[in-house]
Structures are given as structure tokens and as C-alpha cells.
Design an enzyme around this catalytic site. Structure first.
Site, mmCIF file in Angstrom:
data_model
loop_
_atom_site.group_PDB
_atom_site.id
_atom_site.type_symbol
_atom_site.label_atom_id
_atom_site.label_comp_id
_atom_site.label_asym_id
_atom_site.label_seq_id
_atom_site.Cartn_x
_atom_site.Cartn_y
_atom_site.Cartn_z
ATOM 1 N N TYR A 93 21.276 -13.724 -8.095
ATOM 2 C CA TYR A 93 20.991 -13.561 -6.668
ATOM 3 C C TYR A 93 20.715 -12.092 -6.371
ATOM 4 C CZ TYR A 93 22.186 -18.369 -6.383
ATOM 5 O OH TYR A 93 22.151 -19.725 -6.595
ATOM 6 N N SER A 94 19.633 -11.826 -5.637
ATOM 7 C CA SER A 94 19.269 -10.446 -5.314
ATOM 8 C C SER A 94 20.299 -9.834 -4.370
ATOM 9 C CB SER A 94 17.921 -10.391 -4.604
ATOM 10 O OG SER A 94 16.918 -10.890 -5.432
ATOM 11 N N CYS A 270 8.422 -9.530 -3.589
ATOM 12 C CA CYS A 270 9.592 -10.317 -3.996
ATOM 13 C C CYS A 270 9.627 -11.653 -3.274
ATOM 14 C CB CYS A 270 10.880 -9.544 -3.687
ATOM 15 S SG CYS A 270 12.345 -10.376 -4.339
ATOM 16 N N GLU A 327 9.123 -9.024 -8.340
ATOM 17 C CA GLU A 327 10.266 -9.872 -8.704
ATOM 18 C C GLU A 327 10.085 -11.219 -8.015
ATOM 19 O OE1 GLU A 327 13.754 -8.740 -10.330
ATOM 20 O OE2 GLU A 327 14.896 -9.088 -8.489
HETATM 21 P P1 FAD Z 1 19.795 -25.887 -9.659
HETATM 22 O O1 FAD Z 1 20.957 -26.799 -9.719
HETATM 23 O O2 FAD Z 1 19.594 -24.925 -10.770
HETATM 24 O O3 FAD Z 1 18.496 -26.754 -9.423
HETATM 25 C C1 FAD Z 1 17.222 -26.161 -9.539
HETATM 26 C C2 FAD Z 1 16.175 -27.231 -9.460
HETATM 27 O O4 FAD Z 1 16.422 -28.284 -10.371
HETATM 28 C C3 FAD Z 1 16.118 -27.859 -8.088
HETATM 29 O O5 FAD Z 1 14.780 -27.805 -7.657
HETATM 30 C C4 FAD Z 1 16.551 -29.275 -8.225
HETATM 31 O O6 FAD Z 1 15.727 -30.139 -7.530
HETATM 32 C C5 FAD Z 1 16.378 -29.545 -9.713
HETATM 33 N N1 FAD Z 1 17.514 -30.393 -10.142
HETATM 34 C C6 FAD Z 1 18.824 -30.185 -9.850
HETATM 35 N N2 FAD Z 1 19.563 -31.169 -10.395
HETATM 36 C C7 FAD Z 1 18.713 -32.002 -11.051
HETATM 37 C C8 FAD Z 1 18.867 -33.167 -11.793
HETATM 38 N N3 FAD Z 1 20.074 -33.752 -12.007
HETATM 39 N N4 FAD Z 1 17.766 -33.744 -12.323
HETATM 40 C C9 FAD Z 1 16.541 -33.204 -12.121
HETATM 41 N N5 FAD Z 1 16.341 -32.098 -11.424
HETATM 42 C C10 FAD Z 1 17.401 -31.494 -10.884
HETATM 43 N N6 FAD Z 1 17.947 -17.504 -4.736
HETATM 44 C C11 FAD Z 1 18.361 -17.258 -3.460
HETATM 45 O O7 FAD Z 1 18.619 -18.186 -2.688
HETATM 46 N N7 FAD Z 1 18.529 -15.957 -3.011
HETATM 47 C C12 FAD Z 1 18.281 -14.882 -3.800
HETATM 48 O O8 FAD Z 1 18.446 -13.729 -3.365
HETATM 49 C C13 FAD Z 1 17.835 -15.130 -5.138
HETATM 50 N N8 FAD Z 1 17.569 -14.096 -5.959
HETATM 51 C C14 FAD Z 1 17.134 -14.334 -7.225
HETATM 52 C C15 FAD Z 1 16.854 -13.249 -8.050
HETATM 53 C C16 FAD Z 1 16.393 -13.459 -9.332
HETATM 54 C C17 FAD Z 1 16.078 -12.263 -10.209
HETATM 55 C C18 FAD Z 1 16.242 -14.786 -9.805
HETATM 56 C C19 FAD Z 1 15.757 -15.044 -11.222
HETATM 57 C C20 FAD Z 1 16.536 -15.867 -9.016
HETATM 58 C C21 FAD Z 1 16.991 -15.671 -7.707
HETATM 59 N N9 FAD Z 1 17.295 -16.730 -6.872
HETATM 60 C C22 FAD Z 1 17.704 -16.482 -5.571
HETATM 61 C C23 FAD Z 1 17.249 -18.153 -7.329
HETATM 62 C C24 FAD Z 1 18.654 -18.571 -7.834
HETATM 63 O O9 FAD Z 1 18.962 -17.867 -9.019
HETATM 64 C C25 FAD Z 1 18.752 -20.062 -8.166
HETATM 65 O O10 FAD Z 1 17.717 -20.389 -9.059
HETATM 66 C C26 FAD Z 1 18.659 -20.962 -6.938
HETATM 67 O O11 FAD Z 1 19.700 -20.665 -6.009
HETATM 68 C C27 FAD Z 1 18.794 -22.438 -7.355
HETATM 69 O O12 FAD Z 1 19.985 -22.611 -8.060
HETATM 70 P P2 FAD Z 1 20.845 -23.929 -7.909
HETATM 71 O O13 FAD Z 1 21.957 -23.856 -8.900
HETATM 72 O O14 FAD Z 1 21.227 -24.145 -6.478
HETATM 73 O O15 FAD Z 1 19.807 -25.057 -8.274
#
Ligand code: FAD
Length: 329
Positions: A93-94, A270, A327
Site C-alpha cells: 500500500y502506498s 500513479c 507506479e
Molecule cells: P485480492 O484478494 O488479492 O484479490 C485481487 C483480485 O483477485 C480481485 O480482483 C478479486 O476479484 C480476485 N479474487 C479474489 N479472490 C478470488 C477467488 N477466490 N477466485 C478468483 N478470483 C479471486 N491498493 C490500494 O487500495 N491503495 C494503495 O495505496 C495501493 N498501493 C499499492 C502500491 C503498490 C506498489 C502496489 C503493487 C499495489 C498497491 N495497491 C494499493 C494494491 C494492493 O496491493 C492490493 O493489490 C489490493 O488492495 C487488492 O488486494 P486484496 O487482498 O484486497 O485483493
């Protein structure tokens, strides 16, 4: 280098000197535990199309305290196990806080998190993103497991006030720019910002504009700060046509071009993965051929066919200069 390469004879003036940045001070095998210090919605009201929360975490008395600079990210390890019985992987998370944290003592790290919600196309079941929903459900005082900081390139230069900035964000891509602008305000230490800063912010609906009140306040407080919004899914009295962030770049180019011509200016992008293609295409169309190489170096093979550029051409055929920072996720 080919003689038809327009950048061949143009020296890149204004290349920033970047700081040496510490990262991975807290590693995933020895994470720290922070406590939620504050959590609030940072979209406008319940009408927003998504839910984004501003989350502040107290990391005082841990090795993470005072270690980050704005623009970096931190890692979150969500609790529990995956369906395969292994620990969840870390999500980044940023950091939305300035380099000295939300309270000026390096103890409070901040981010803004969008709840990821999706539907499984086959089973039509709701898929909740694991980490984003875990973080958005947390209450003040709850514990959270963190690592970091991460990232060494998407930061301000060593002497930040030697430069002006065009910051281009979509959605939660605003996070690092909030911290960076707060750092620039602090470094300026005067009634105005010493650097010119133009922030372009793209969201689907007006109610999705994050930190909107703070940003509007800064436009009143600082003559050198301008804020340019782009709403992509509806029109507003101020914006009679739907716009992506690159369309805003086109419409406000007359305001931004003096900055883009100036060698002091750096461009930071970004947000949503893929947004960079539209921004690069627009810069390639707007900037004069002798100016474009200051930001982008285009393979002559594709230079005349900008509308057919594809994301996969970055970075081989569309190379950014050291004055562009990217980014996307
Ligand atoms: P996940 O559980 O990882 O799910 C991701 C995707 O997979 C979803 O689209 C979902 O539909 C799908 N999925 C989930 N479960 C299943 C399943 N059982 N079967 C099939 N598909 C599925 N995010 C922010 O909100 N704010 C930030 O500031 C931010 N900064 C970032 C900075 C960087 C450098 C990077 C790389 C990423 C950043 N992100 C940010 C994104 C963050 O890291 C996550 O990727 C985001 O919050 C999603 O994570 P999650 O665990 O909620 O989703």
C-alpha cells in the site's frame, strides 16, 4: 543510435538527482505489529462508486518508525490462511503520509485503501479482496502486521525544491502525491509552495474524488498549486463532457505547457495499471518533437502511429526519461 532518432542530439537537462533510499528495513519474516490510529472514509459520502478508507497506523516503538519517505509503500500481511492452507501473501500500500508521518514524529504511517469487490463470473458469488477488506474493516486500536518500507525510485528528488511537478493520479494513486505535496509544503516553509505543483486526478464519479477538500484548500492556500480533476463516467457543470485523466491533460495543456517546457519539471504517474499508456500517447501528441524526448523516447518505427500504441510497447519502444516516474498496480 539512428540518425532519425529525434532525441539523439538533445541533452537531457533537468535530470533529477535521486536520494539513496532505505527499504526492506522490516522484512516479511520479522514483521512488526502496528495499531490503527484512525480510519475514515475518504470518498465523498455514501454515493461514491467505491469505498476508499484513509487509514492511519501507529508504528511507534517499532523498527518501522521514522524509516520511510513519501512515495514509498509498506506491506500488510493479512491474518488467516488461504484456501490452500498457507499464509496470505503480503500486499503493498502506498504511503499517503509525509516523510515524518501524519503527526510529524515518524510514528504514524498512512494509506488509503480501496475495497476490492468482484463477482465470480461462473458461480456469480461475491469475491472480496482479502487484504483491502480486512484493512477497511479494522477499528481504531486494532492490530495490523506490517513490513517495509518498499520502493526506491518513486520518491521526490534529493533537492525537491529544485524541481516543479506534474503529478498524475487515478483513484488511490493519489496516496503518494498527498505525502509528497505535504513534504514540499514543509520544505518550502513560506506562505507559498516554492515548487510549482500541478495535480491531475482521474476518478469515475465526482463523489470518488479522494482528499478533495484538502486539495481544494491547498489551491486556495498556495498559488503554485493547481488541481485538475477528470471525471470519466458522468458530466458536471464544470466538466460538460466525460473525461479520462489524459483528456484533462489535453484540455488544460495551455495551463500546463509552460511547466512542461521548463527543464525543472518532473512527471509522476500513479494509479491504475494501464493509465500510463493514455498519458504517454497524449504527451506524444501534445509535446513538440524537440520537446518530447525530455520525457519520452519513442522508437521511430511507431512514432507516427500514436493511436495504435499498445501497453506492451512500454518500455521497449516507448521509453520514459529520468524525468518521468511511474507506479501503477
Ligand atoms: P485480492 O484478494 O488479492 O484479490 C485481487 C483480485 O483477485 C480481485 O480482483 C478479486 O476479484 C480476485 N479474487 C479474489 N479472490 C478470488 C477467488 N477466490 N477466485 C478468483 N478470483 C479471486 N491498493 C490500494 O487500495 N491503495 C494503495 O495505496 C495501493 N498501493 C499499492 C502500491 C503498490 C506498489 C502496489 C503493487 C499495489 C498497491 N495497491 C494499493 C494494491 C494492493 O496491493 C492490493 O493489490 C489490493 O488492495 C487488492 O488486494 P486484496 O487482498 O484486497 O485483493
Amino acid at each position: 543510435m539512428s540518425t532519425s532518432d529525434p532525441s539523439a542530439s538533445i541533452p537531457l537537462i533537468g535530470e533529477p538527482v535521486m536520494p539513496v533510499v532505505d527499504q526492506h528495513i522490516v522484512k516479511p519474516d520479522q514483521p512488526i505489529v502496528g495499531k490503527v490510529h484512525a480510519t475514515r472514509l475518504c470518498t465523498d459520502s455514501r454515493k461514491a462508486s467505491g469505498f476508499v478508507r484513509h487509514i492511519e497506523i501507529d508504528v511507534s516503538n517499532t523498527p518501522l518508525a521514522g524509516t520511510w519517505i513519501s512515495g514509498q509503500s509498506f506491506g500488510v500481511i493479512p491474518p488467516g490462511l488461504t484456501e490452500h492452507g498457507v499464509s496470505h501473501k503480503l500486499r503493498l500500500y502506498s504511503i499517503a503520509a509525509p516523510s515524518d508521518g501524519e503527526t510529524g514524529d515518524g510514528n504514524i504511517i498512512t494509506t488509503c485503501v480501496k475495497r476490492v469487490l468482484d463477482e465470480d463470473w461462473d458461480s456469480h458469488k461475491l469475491l472480496n479482496g482479502v487484504c483491502s477488506n480486512y484493512m477497511c474493516d479494522l477499528n481504531v486500536g486494532d492490530e495490523i502486521t506490517l513490513t517495509g518500507p518498499v520502493g526506491k525510485r518513486f520518491v521526490l528528488p534529493k533537492n525537491p525544491l529544485d524541481h516543479d511537478y506534474v503529478f498524475i493520479a487515478t483513484g488511490t494513486g493519489i496516496a503518494p502525491f498527498r505525502g509528497m505535496i505535504m513534504d514540499l509544503i514543509q520544505a518550502s516553509g513560506t506562505h507559498d509552495l516554492s515548487s510549482k505543483v500541478a495535480l491531475l486526478m482521474g476518478v469515475p464519479y465526482e463523489t470518488d474524488l479522494l482528499y478533495h477538500d484538502t486539495l481544494l484548500h491547498w489551491t486556495k492556500q498556495f498559488e503554485n498549486f493547481t488541481y485538475h480533476t477528470a471525471i470519466s463516467r458522468h458530466t458536471t457543470p464544470d466538466q460538460p463532457k466525460k473525461m479520462y485523466v489524459q483528456d484533462r491533460l489535453v484540455d488544460d495543456f495551455h495551463l500546463l505547457s509552460p511547466m512542461l517546457i521548463n527543464k525543472r519539471t518532473l512527471i509522476y504517474i500513479c494509479g491504475m495499471a494501464g493509465m500510463e499508456l493514455g498519458v504517454f500517447q497524449t504527451l506524444a501528441k501534445l509535446l513538440p518533437p524537440d520537446q518530447l524526448p525530455q520525457f519520452l523516447k519513442i522508437d521511430p518505427e511507431i512514432a507516427s502511429d500514436i493511436d495504435h500504441w499498445e501497453r506492451k510497447m512500454i518500455p521497449k519502444k516507448i521509453k520514459k526519461s529520468k524525468r518521468v516516474f511511474l507506479e501503477v498496480y
